[in-house]
Write a protein that holds these residues in place. Structure first.
Motif, PDB file in Angstrom:
ATOM      1  N   ARG A   1      12.196   8.984  -3.373  1.00 47.49           N
ATOM      2  CA  ARG A   1      11.299   9.873  -3.256  1.00 47.49           C
ATOM      3  C   ARG A   1      10.196   9.212  -2.417  1.00 47.49           C
ATOM      4  O   ARG A   1       9.575   8.258  -3.006  1.00 47.49           O
ATOM      5  CB  ARG A   1      11.086  10.149  -4.942  1.00 47.49           C
ATOM      6  N   PRO A   2       9.875  10.402  -1.314  1.00 49.65           N
ATOM      7  CA  PRO A   2       8.225  10.029  -1.178  1.00 49.65           C
ATOM      8  C   PRO A   2       7.519   9.538  -2.142  1.00 49.65           C
ATOM      9  O   PRO A   2       7.136  10.608  -2.946  1.00 49.65           O
ATOM     10  CB  PRO A   2       8.051  11.003  -0.287  1.00 49.65           C
ATOM     11  N   GLY A   3       6.643   8.593  -1.787  1.00 49.64           N
ATOM     12  CA  GLY A   3       4.853   8.506  -3.010  1.00 49.64           C
ATOM     13  C   GLY A   3       5.343   7.941  -3.768  1.00 49.64           C
ATOM     14  O   GLY A   3       4.691   8.517  -4.835  1.00 49.64           O
ATOM     15  N   TRP A   4       6.591   7.690  -4.291  1.00 49.15           N
ATOM     16  CA  TRP A   4       6.843   7.192  -5.540  1.00 49.15           C
ATOM     17  C   TRP A   4       7.396   5.745  -6.006  1.00 49.15           C
ATOM     18  O   TRP A   4       8.452   5.813  -4.346  1.00 49.15           O
ATOM     19  CB  TRP A   4       7.746   8.122  -6.406  1.00 49.15           C
TER      20      TRP A   4
ATOM     21  N   VAL B   1       4.988   9.353   7.057  1.00 47.62           N
ATOM     22  CA  VAL B   1       5.539   8.839   7.757  1.00 47.62           C
ATOM     23  C   VAL B   1       7.287   8.948   7.197  1.00 47.62           C
ATOM     24  O   VAL B   1       7.682   8.163   8.123  1.00 47.62           O
ATOM     25  CB  VAL B   1       5.037   7.437   7.088  1.00 47.62           C
ATOM     26  N   PHE B   2       7.602   8.825   5.551  1.00 47.46           N
ATOM     27  CA  PHE B   2       8.438   7.586   4.864  1.00 47.46           C
ATOM     28  C   PHE B   2       8.982   9.245   5.390  1.00 47.46           C
ATOM     29  O   PHE B   2      10.771   8.945   6.474  1.00 47.46           O
ATOM     30  CB  PHE B   2       8.232   8.687   3.514  1.00 47.46           C
TER      31      PHE B   2
ATOM     32  N   GLU C   1      10.562   1.989  -1.880  1.00 50.83           N
ATOM     33  CA  GLU C   1       8.835   1.769  -1.802  1.00 50.83           C
ATOM     34  C   GLU C   1       9.223   0.807  -3.157  1.00 50.83           C
ATOM     35  O   GLU C   1       9.907   1.565  -4.042  1.00 50.83           O
ATOM     36  CB  GLU C   1       8.476   3.341  -2.267  1.00 50.83           C
ATOM     37  N   ARG C   2       8.092   0.194  -3.113  1.00 48.41           N
ATOM     38  CA  ARG C   2       7.929  -1.103  -4.765  1.00 48.41           C
ATOM     39  C   ARG C   2       6.535  -1.422  -4.756  1.00 48.41           C
ATOM     40  O   ARG C   2       5.294  -0.448  -3.558  1.00 48.41           O
ATOM     41  CB  ARG C   2       8.993  -1.741  -4.186  1.00 48.41           C
ATOM     42  N   TYR C   3       5.879  -1.284  -5.946  1.00 49.45           N
ATOM     43  CA  TYR C   3       4.936  -1.827  -6.538  1.00 49.45           C
ATOM     44  C   TYR C   3       5.121  -3.106  -7.178  1.00 49.45           C
ATOM     45  O   TYR C   3       5.523  -3.730  -8.002  1.00 49.45           O
ATOM     46  CB  TYR C   3       4.582  -0.644  -7.517  1.00 49.45           C
TER      47      TYR C   3
ATOM     48  N   ALA D   1       1.282  -0.757  -0.095  1.00 43.25           N
ATOM     49  CA  ALA D   1       0.122  -0.155  -0.630  1.00 43.25           C
ATOM     50  C   ALA D   1       0.481   1.098  -0.137  1.00 43.25           C
ATOM     51  O   ALA D   1       1.939   1.017  -0.288  1.00 43.25           O
ATOM     52  CB  ALA D   1      -0.836  -0.076   1.198  1.00 43.25           C
ATOM     53  N   PRO D   2       0.264   1.653  -0.594  1.00 41.42           N
ATOM     54  CA  PRO D   2       1.160   3.348  -0.301  1.00 41.42           C
ATOM     55  C   PRO D   2       1.742   3.842   1.213  1.00 41.42           C
ATOM     56  O   PRO D   2       1.049   4.000   1.729  1.00 41.42           O
ATOM     57  CB  PRO D   2       0.580   4.375  -0.611  1.00 41.42           C
ATOM     58  N   LEU D   3       3.313   4.059   0.837  1.00 42.57           N
ATOM     59  CA  LEU D   3       3.790   5.453   2.338  1.00 42.57           C
ATOM     60  C   LEU D   3       3.202   6.453   2.682  1.00 42.57           C
ATOM     61  O   LEU D   3       3.812   7.075   1.733  1.00 42.57           O
ATOM     62  CB  LEU D   3       5.507   5.029   2.438  1.00 42.57           C
TER      63      LEU D   3
END
Length: 483
Positions: free
Chosen positions: A306-309, A272-273, A286-288, A266-268
């Motif tokens: 990058r936060p959100g990416w 929080v990042f 982060e990964r998808y 799920a998106p962080l």
């Protein structure tokens, strides 16, 4: 399976050697042991323990085609899964909290012939026990790369769960791509407390260490204290786990000696990042991915985060964006399009679902993820969300729910946020935000906050204050229960 996929797997099969490479029986026979290969339930198994016990399991189920395993975080589950993989038997992981209807569907649809280990009540399948102290040193030949290793059941927005067919070759390709992206080696110690019935905890979190050769510590429950005490170098968590750790400064600081923190499923939230980076000194990776694709996008251990990416395609993966007409969408970091992917780690289709398979693939061999995303000129990807619930068409604009949620989470009073589109006679869809608060704030203030952070047309038209958001076992918000 497409001709391209068959070729990819055939080529990969020549290179992958043993799927669980660290359990090479020749190495064990030569005395090269790993004393702490897997620690779970407070029990530590060496490489020889694990191989001998799992081979004993393999001998008892080698004639089966498919077996169901109650995927609890136990030694028996680990031995059952590894035993099946050694024998070339397909595993059907069953969530421990399965309801009666879901359980019946999974067992019937998969064609599971027996339970391996503990069984849930209310089924007629025979049960094959897993004996943790039995040992066998029989050797099995490595099954072909195209052999189905798992049937994972994943829920859609409608209908019963679909069985995702994952081959041995796809799993090997996916794990090797992550080892490359995360610089994951046998020198690492992986720590996590994730469920063992999804890709994150089972494929990445159990088979990953057994392929790479890094010890695994499964904490049972992913509590901040358990993570802080584990002494790992590589940590897996979902955003809920990382949020709790970020709220516990002592636990967070204990992770400063780690090498990599990975967040997924799920998106962080950006706050929080940033808090994790402040307390641990590490910007999380982060990964998808999906059950159907495993992990296709990730930031890298040696690259920008990058936060959100969620980074760039992992080794062997290609991506593209398409609009509703099938036309290309510009990689400008702003325009939203449907994400399509292809690569050697993708699944072989849905079990017995020709209709779903036809709808999920383009004529030229790309998998339609059902997610919407943006890609910037450097190839970095940001996932906006599911096309069905997270792409909101309001007043002639296309709005991604994720960016509105990120803006709301940037307000100090907001602990959690989920944004949906609801039918509206004037706008087509009206943007509605559900928020969990940590401090008093007016609805108007939150709406204005979003309007100042983003374009005015992206502001929520309605705020609904709730005590909690409905989430599944992996921490994903179940928006269909909100809408």
């Amino acid at each position: 399976m497409s001709g391209r996929k068959v070729t990819e797997l055939a080529q990969y099969g020549k290179r992958m050697s043993l799927l669980l490479r660290s359990l090479d029986p020749l190495a064990v026979a030569a005395g090269a042991d790993i004393p702490d290969a897997v620690t779970i339930e407070g029990v530590t198994l060496s490489r020889s323990d694990l191989l001998g016990a799992a081979t004993s399991v393999a001998e008892r189920i080698a004639v089966a085609e498919r077996v169901a395993i109650l995927a609890e975080p136990t030694v028996r589950t680990v031995l059952a899964v590894v035993g099946c993989l050694l024998a070339g038997v397909t595993v059907v992981p069953v969530p421990p909290d399965s309801g009666a209807a879901e359980l019946t569907h999974i067992l019937t649809d998969s064609g599971a012939q027996a339970w391996l280990g503990r069984a849930l009540e209310g089924t007629d399948l025979p049960v094959v026990p897993v004996r943790t102290h039995a040992r066998s040193w029989h050797q099995y030949p490595e099954p072909p790369a195209e052999t189905t290793a798992f049937i994972l059941y994943t829920s859609g927005t409608t209908g019963p769960p679909k069985g995702v067919l994952l081959s041995r070759g796809a799993i090997a390709a996916g794990l090797d791509a992550l080892a490359d992206a995360w610089s994951w080696t046998s020198k690492d110690i992986l720590v996590h407390g994730l469920p063992l019935f999804h890709v994150h905890g089972l494929i990445l979190g159990l088979l990953g260490p057994l392929r790479v050769g890094s010890p695994l510590v499964h904490t049972g429950k992913p509590t901040p204290q358990a993570y802080a005490e584990a002494g790992g170098t590589l940590y897996f968590g979902v955003p809920t786990v990382w949020s709790r750790i970020a709220e516990n400064p002592d636990a967070a600081r204990a992770l400063a000696d780690a090498r990599v923190l990975v967040s997924g499923s799920a998106p962080l939230p950006v706050p929080v990042f940033e808090r994790l980076r402040e307390l641990t000194g590490h910007a999380p990776i982060e990964r998808y991915g999906m059950s159907e694709t495993m992990i296709t996008l990730s930031t890298r251990a040696d690259g920008e985060r990058r936060p959100g990416w969620v980074g760039t395609p992992v080794r062997g993966v290609e991506t593209r964006l398409r609009d509703e007409t099938g036309a290309d969408v510009a990689h400008d970091g702003e325009n939203i399009g449907g994400l399509q992917v292809r690569g050697p780690m993708l699944f072989d289709g849905y079990l017995g679902r020709a209709d779903a398979n036809a709808a999920s693939w383009t004529d030229d061999g790309w998998f339609i993820t059902g997610d919407v995303a943006v890609i910037d000129p450097d190839g970095f990807h940001r996932i906006v969300g599911r096309e069905s619930v997270d792409l909101i068409k309001s007043g002639g604009y296309r709005v991604g729910a994720g960016e509105v949620e990120t803006a709301l989470l940037g307000h100090a009073a907001v602990a959690e946020a989920a944004v949906v589109g609801v039918p509206d006679d004037d706008l087509g869809q009206r943007i509605v935000a559900y928020v969990v608060l940590r401090a008093d704030v007016t609805e108007t203030e939150l709406i204005d906050h979003v309007a100042h952070q983003l374009s005015v047309h992206k502001r929520p038209r309605e705020m609904r204050i709730v005590d909690t958001l409905p989430r599944n076992a992996m921490g994903k918000v179940q928006k269909k229960l909100l809408a």
